[in-house]
Design a protein around this motif. Sequence first.
Motif, PDB file in Angstrom:
ATOM      1  N   ASP A  65       4.625  58.418  14.190  1.00 51.40           N
ATOM      2  CA  ASP A  65       3.314  57.777  14.099  1.00 51.40           C
ATOM      3  C   ASP A  65       2.234  58.659  14.709  1.00 51.40           C
ATOM      4  N   PHE A 110       7.448  49.359  17.189  1.00 49.36           N
ATOM      5  CA  PHE A 110       7.401  47.901  17.306  1.00 49.36           C
ATOM      6  C   PHE A 110       8.288  47.386  18.436  1.00 49.36           C
ATOM      7  N   PHE A 137       1.091  61.448  12.442  1.00 50.10           N
ATOM      8  CA  PHE A 137       0.388  61.139  11.184  1.00 50.10           C
ATOM      9  C   PHE A 137      -0.924  61.919  11.042  1.00 50.10           C
ATOM     10  N   TYR A 173      -2.353  47.639  16.520  1.00 46.42           N
ATOM     11  CA  TYR A 173      -2.108  46.896  15.285  1.00 46.42           C
ATOM     12  C   TYR A 173      -2.111  47.796  14.056  1.00 46.42           C
ATOM     13  N   GLN A 174      -2.282  49.099  14.262  1.00 49.86           N
ATOM     14  CA  GLN A 174      -2.273  50.005  13.115  1.00 49.86           C
ATOM     15  C   GLN A 174      -1.054  50.925  13.115  1.00 49.86           C
ATOM     16  N   LEU A 175      -0.111  50.700  14.050  1.00 50.27           N
ATOM     17  CA  LEU A 175       1.113  51.499  14.067  1.00 50.27           C
ATOM     18  C   LEU A 175       1.939  51.136  12.845  1.00 50.27           C
ATOM     19  N   PHE A 176       2.598  52.132  12.239  1.00 51.57           N
ATOM     20  CA  PHE A 176       3.352  51.799  11.030  1.00 51.57           C
ATOM     21  C   PHE A 176       4.640  52.592  10.858  1.00 51.57           C
TER      22      PHE A 176
END
Lengths: 288, 281
Positions: free
Chosen positions: A105, A143, A108, A95-98
């Motif tokens: 990612d 996603f 990062f 839920y923290q992938l962006f």
Amino acid sequence: MAFLEVRNACYSYSKGTPFEIKALDNCSFSVEKGEYIGVIGHTGSGKSTLMQLLNALVTPDSGSVLLDGKDINADKKTARDTRFRVGLVFQYPEYQLFEETVSKDIAFGPTNMGLSAEDVHKQVLWAAQIVGLPDALLDKSPFDLSGGEKRRAAIAGVMAMKPEVLILDEPAAGLDPIGRKVIMEMIDKYRTSTGATVLLVSHSMETVAAAADRILVLNKGAIAMDGDVQSVFSRADELITMGLDVPAVTRIAVKLKNMGYPVDAGVYSVEEAAKMLTAVLRAKEGTR
Amino acid sequence: MIRDITIGQYFPGTSLIHKLDPRVKIVLTVLNIAALFLCRNFFSLLLMFVMSVVWVLLSRIPFKTILKGLKMILMILIFTAFLQIFYNDGGTVLWHPVENWDFKITTEGVFSAIFIAVRIVSLILLSTLLTYTTSPTLLTDAIERLLSPLKVFKVKVHSLAMMMTIALRFIPTLIEEIDIIMSAQKARGADLETGSLIQRAKALVPILVPLFVNSFRRAYELAFAMEARCYGGDEKRTRLRVMKVSARDIVMLAVTLVCLTAVVVTSFANVGGFILFERVI
């Protein structure tokens, strides 16, 4: 001198309001290089807070956390550098992938470390290989991945920093048995190739028993037990009163012991239990 | 920390204000705020200020909490009051540094600055008190009842209220989520505190993207869950908590109305020459 040490740490949330909660109460323990530690405790026992304490996301109200003998909360820079050395994988990290692509990612963390583009690329590929993400997925949007792949990509994002201590908070939560096995294998692979210390927070006693060498038990913000797997699970009654469980075989062993059989109540793997029971049965037959 | 924001929070309690019928409470708050804007002299403003403080005392919310809420608007308050000083140049001149220059401070300017400051403080006290003492469920329920006459015009009052309930319900969840995402990105070395304005805006991307993605996911899940249970709260709904207007509601309503009348009379009828300056509205 211990590698990573927590000394008399206390921490409360919402200090000074009616909602104040004491999350950690005078915790002390130390961790050596290369150890594999399972952390168990009831929901709300302070596990997550303790894990955030170890990488300076949470600063103790009193007490200290030392890495290589140096206080990790000494100043902002030390705190930030600590986060690269003590990698923390949160619960449900997918839920923290962006980023736009999986490889960006994963990059990062290493990029934030200030590594050169070449080194970043190398570490990304290395981490992807550890978690078993095929190269074809690296250029996809995070996603578009499946749930299990997202989880692996997110864990790779922390592993890519090559932290000396890897902390994972319920890394296998919500996965099927195969998914859980894959995650555990990933952690082993990371350990063997880096020699890192691993702290694994889990609700599954079987998982912890199978993976860890040492277990920390948290209860109401305090460290209730700290010892090798066998010695912790042999105190099954105490664990159960804390709202925890023991592996199924251990439960059987405890019952047998209470019935008067000469068995070791701390047994935690099926193989060992089988060996022990055959020995007991053989001995019984011999006396007859 | 982000968790410490108190505006809009609910503090459970059993005080007189907590026990008021939420519909009456909303009406009273609206009336009080209206009265606050009708104030035109210090007498009426003082009356409203005392009234607000009395409400706060009656609610038994710790004064510290209230002050914390006020702290958030301190900058706005100072800025507004500061501007007011220069907007009003009537009365005696107190300070006029440069001759021939229109920059001066006068008694009326100072008065209006104090006036505006007191008015904003009272306004914040009254409006935050409503959310401090009413649970979100009761609040939206009450709004739904108060707006129900609009059903005649085919306004979907229930859906609107439901949307509000859901929005309020998810505020704490979102705050918690922001906390976790921020920590997780910090754990990967995200730097949210230093750098230029543009750098800091860019640093928000790793937080905002997951936040939005997760919010949409959660919204879908909730919608599916509601549909799976055939949600249709609009028709023939009966309620667990039936609202009743009691004696204490009527007393509070009466007191408020008396105050409101006093404010209107003193402000407009020029009772006893109380109007200090008419231009301040």
